[in-house]
Design a protein around this motif. Structure first.
Motif, PDB file in Angstrom:
ATOM      1  N   SER A 103       0.939  -1.141  -0.108  1.00  0.00           N
ATOM      2  CA  SER A 103      -0.090  -0.067   0.030  1.00  0.00           C
ATOM      3  C   SER A 103       0.977   1.286   0.043  1.00  0.00           C
ATOM      4  N   PRO A 104       1.869   1.463   0.981  1.00  0.00           N
ATOM      5  CA  PRO A 104       2.658   2.641   1.043  1.00  0.00           C
ATOM      6  C   PRO A 104       3.354   2.857  -0.509  1.00  0.00           C
ATOM      7  N   ILE A 105       3.911   1.800  -1.211  1.00  0.00           N
ATOM      8  CA  ILE A 105       4.497   1.955  -2.106  1.00  0.00           C
ATOM      9  C   ILE A 105       3.529   2.375  -3.602  1.00  0.00           C
ATOM     10  N   VAL A 106       2.186   1.800  -3.576  1.00  0.00           N
ATOM     11  CA  VAL A 106       1.480   2.247  -4.483  1.00  0.00           C
ATOM     12  C   VAL A 106       1.109   3.775  -4.266  1.00  0.00           C
ATOM     13  N   ASP A 107       0.961   4.358  -3.003  1.00  0.00           N
ATOM     14  CA  ASP A 107       0.887   5.513  -2.756  1.00  0.00           C
ATOM     15  C   ASP A 107       1.999   6.660  -3.294  1.00  0.00           C
ATOM     16  N   GLU A 108       3.189   5.971  -3.018  1.00  0.00           N
ATOM     17  CA  GLU A 108       4.170   6.641  -3.318  1.00  0.00           C
ATOM     18  C   GLU A 108       4.289   6.847  -5.012  1.00  0.00           C
ATOM     19  N   ILE A 109       3.903   5.746  -5.515  1.00  0.00           N
ATOM     20  CA  ILE A 109       3.827   5.552  -6.970  1.00  0.00           C
ATOM     21  C   ILE A 109       2.907   6.581  -7.720  1.00  0.00           C
ATOM     22  N   ALA A 110       1.592   6.797  -6.935  1.00  0.00           N
ATOM     23  CA  ALA A 110       0.529   7.630  -7.109  1.00  0.00           C
ATOM     24  C   ALA A 110       1.244   9.007  -7.197  1.00  0.00           C
ATOM     25  N   GLU A 111       1.927   9.501  -6.164  1.00  0.00           N
ATOM     26  CA  GLU A 111       2.466  10.914  -5.974  1.00  0.00           C
ATOM     27  C   GLU A 111       3.286  10.988  -7.187  1.00  0.00           C
ATOM     28  N   GLU A 112       4.380  10.170  -7.452  1.00  0.00           N
ATOM     29  CA  GLU A 112       5.207  10.220  -8.529  1.00  0.00           C
ATOM     30  C   GLU A 112       4.590  10.266  -9.887  1.00  0.00           C
ATOM     31  N   VAL A 113       3.722   9.512 -10.153  1.00  0.00           N
ATOM     32  CA  VAL A 113       3.525   9.392 -11.605  1.00  0.00           C
ATOM     33  C   VAL A 113       1.837   9.787 -11.888  1.00  0.00           C
ATOM     34  N   GLY A 114       1.356  10.440 -11.092  1.00  0.00           N
ATOM     35  CA  GLY A 114      -0.193  10.599 -10.831  1.00  0.00           C
ATOM     36  C   GLY A 114      -0.708  11.442 -11.991  1.00  0.00           C
ATOM     37  N   LEU A 115       0.413  12.089 -12.604  1.00  0.00           N
ATOM     38  CA  LEU A 115      -0.198  13.134 -13.603  1.00  0.00           C
ATOM     39  C   LEU A 115      -0.150  12.358 -15.089  1.00  0.00           C
ATOM     40  N   VAL A 116       0.492  11.065 -15.132  1.00  0.00           N
ATOM     41  CA  VAL A 116       0.152  10.315 -16.511  1.00  0.00           C
ATOM     42  C   VAL A 116      -0.602   9.113 -16.363  1.00  0.00           C
ATOM     43  N   ILE A 117      -0.745   8.667 -14.941  1.00  0.00           N
ATOM     44  CA  ILE A 117      -1.279   7.278 -14.662  1.00  0.00           C
ATOM     45  C   ILE A 117      -2.414   7.486 -13.421  1.00  0.00           C
ATOM     46  N   LYS A 118      -3.452   6.795 -13.422  1.00  0.00           N
ATOM     47  CA  LYS A 118      -4.183   7.099 -12.384  1.00  0.00           C
ATOM     48  C   LYS A 118      -3.969   5.981 -11.364  1.00  0.00           C
ATOM     49  N   VAL A 119      -3.971   6.071 -10.220  1.00  0.00           N
ATOM     50  CA  VAL A 119      -3.910   4.950  -9.422  1.00  0.00           C
ATOM     51  C   VAL A 119      -5.220   4.926  -8.501  1.00  0.00           C
ATOM     52  N   GLY A 120      -5.736   3.527  -8.381  1.00  0.00           N
ATOM     53  CA  GLY A 120      -7.033   3.171  -7.654  1.00  0.00           C
ATOM     54  C   GLY A 120      -6.647   1.754  -6.804  1.00  0.00           C
ATOM     55  N   LYS A 121      -7.539   2.025  -5.726  1.00  0.00           N
ATOM     56  CA  LYS A 121      -7.342   1.124  -4.827  1.00  0.00           C
ATOM     57  C   LYS A 121      -8.854   0.398  -4.838  1.00  0.00           C
ATOM     58  N   ILE A 122      -8.718  -0.831  -4.688  1.00  0.00           N
ATOM     59  CA  ILE A 122     -10.284  -1.638  -4.418  1.00  0.00           C
ATOM     60  C   ILE A 122     -10.068  -2.597  -3.356  1.00  0.00           C
ATOM     61  N   ASN A 123     -10.885  -2.348  -2.428  1.00  0.00           N
ATOM     62  CA  ASN A 123     -11.235  -3.307  -1.121  1.00  0.00           C
ATOM     63  C   ASN A 123     -11.863  -4.400  -1.481  1.00  0.00           C
ATOM     64  N   VAL A 124     -11.203  -5.624  -1.415  1.00  0.00           N
ATOM     65  CA  VAL A 124     -12.100  -6.788  -2.175  1.00  0.00           C
ATOM     66  C   VAL A 124     -13.143  -7.260  -1.259  1.00  0.00           C
ATOM     67  N   ASP A 125     -13.094  -6.783   0.085  1.00  0.00           N
ATOM     68  CA  ASP A 125     -14.065  -7.104   1.032  1.00  0.00           C
ATOM     69  C   ASP A 125     -15.416  -6.282   0.744  1.00  0.00           C
ATOM     70  N   GLU A 126     -15.277  -5.044   0.294  1.00  0.00           N
ATOM     71  CA  GLU A 126     -16.337  -4.055   0.070  1.00  0.00           C
ATOM     72  C   GLU A 126     -16.768  -4.068  -1.468  1.00  0.00           C
ATOM     73  N   GLN A 127     -15.836  -4.619  -2.248  1.00  0.00           N
ATOM     74  CA  GLN A 127     -16.141  -4.672  -3.699  1.00  0.00           C
ATOM     75  C   GLN A 127     -15.923  -6.222  -4.151  1.00  0.00           C
ATOM     76  N   PRO A 128     -16.678  -7.373  -3.853  1.00  0.00           N
ATOM     77  CA  PRO A 128     -16.479  -8.596  -4.236  1.00  0.00           C
ATOM     78  C   PRO A 128     -16.799  -8.559  -5.932  1.00  0.00           C
TER      79      PRO A 128
END
Length: 104
Positions: free
Chosen positions: A38-63
């Motif tokens: 998770s913190p790695i994904v957050d870091e990537i979002a900050e670094e490349v967020g202008l060219v790539i969208k980053v999303g998280k899906i909680n599998v318990d809430e979004q089966p």
């Protein structure tokens, strides 16, 4: 750019209709390896967020989304372009490997 929480309600707009590639992180709060990624994904979002969208899906809430992506183990990372999965990876990965997924 910050991470977007993806749900079945916003999936179409945030992922399928995105004009940028989307990195999806399938996770759950009880998953140890997910907590490492998770913190790695957050870091990537900050670094490349202008060219790539980053999303998280909680599998318990979004089966439904987990089933649609055939997620059997978490963390699962998927790169989606134009609504199509172009790369998929299961298990905790170092930042370098996740960034390489985005280059394809």
């Amino acid at each position: 750019m910050s991470v977007v929480t993806i749900t079945k309600d916003n999936y179409e707009m945030e992922v399928v209709q995105s004009d940028k590639p989307v990195l999806l992180d399938f996770w759950a709060p009880w998953c140890g390896p997910c907590k490492m990624v998770s913190p790695i994904v957050d870091e990537i979002a900050e670094e490349v967020g202008l060219v790539i969208k980053v999303g998280k899906i909680n599998v318990d809430e979004q089966p439904e989304l987990a089933a649609e992506f055939k997620v059997m183990s978490i963390p699962t990372l998927a790169v989606v372009r134009g609504g199509v999965v172009v790369k998929k990876s299961v298990g905790a990965k170092p930042k370098k490997d996740i960034l390489e997924m985005l280059e394809a």
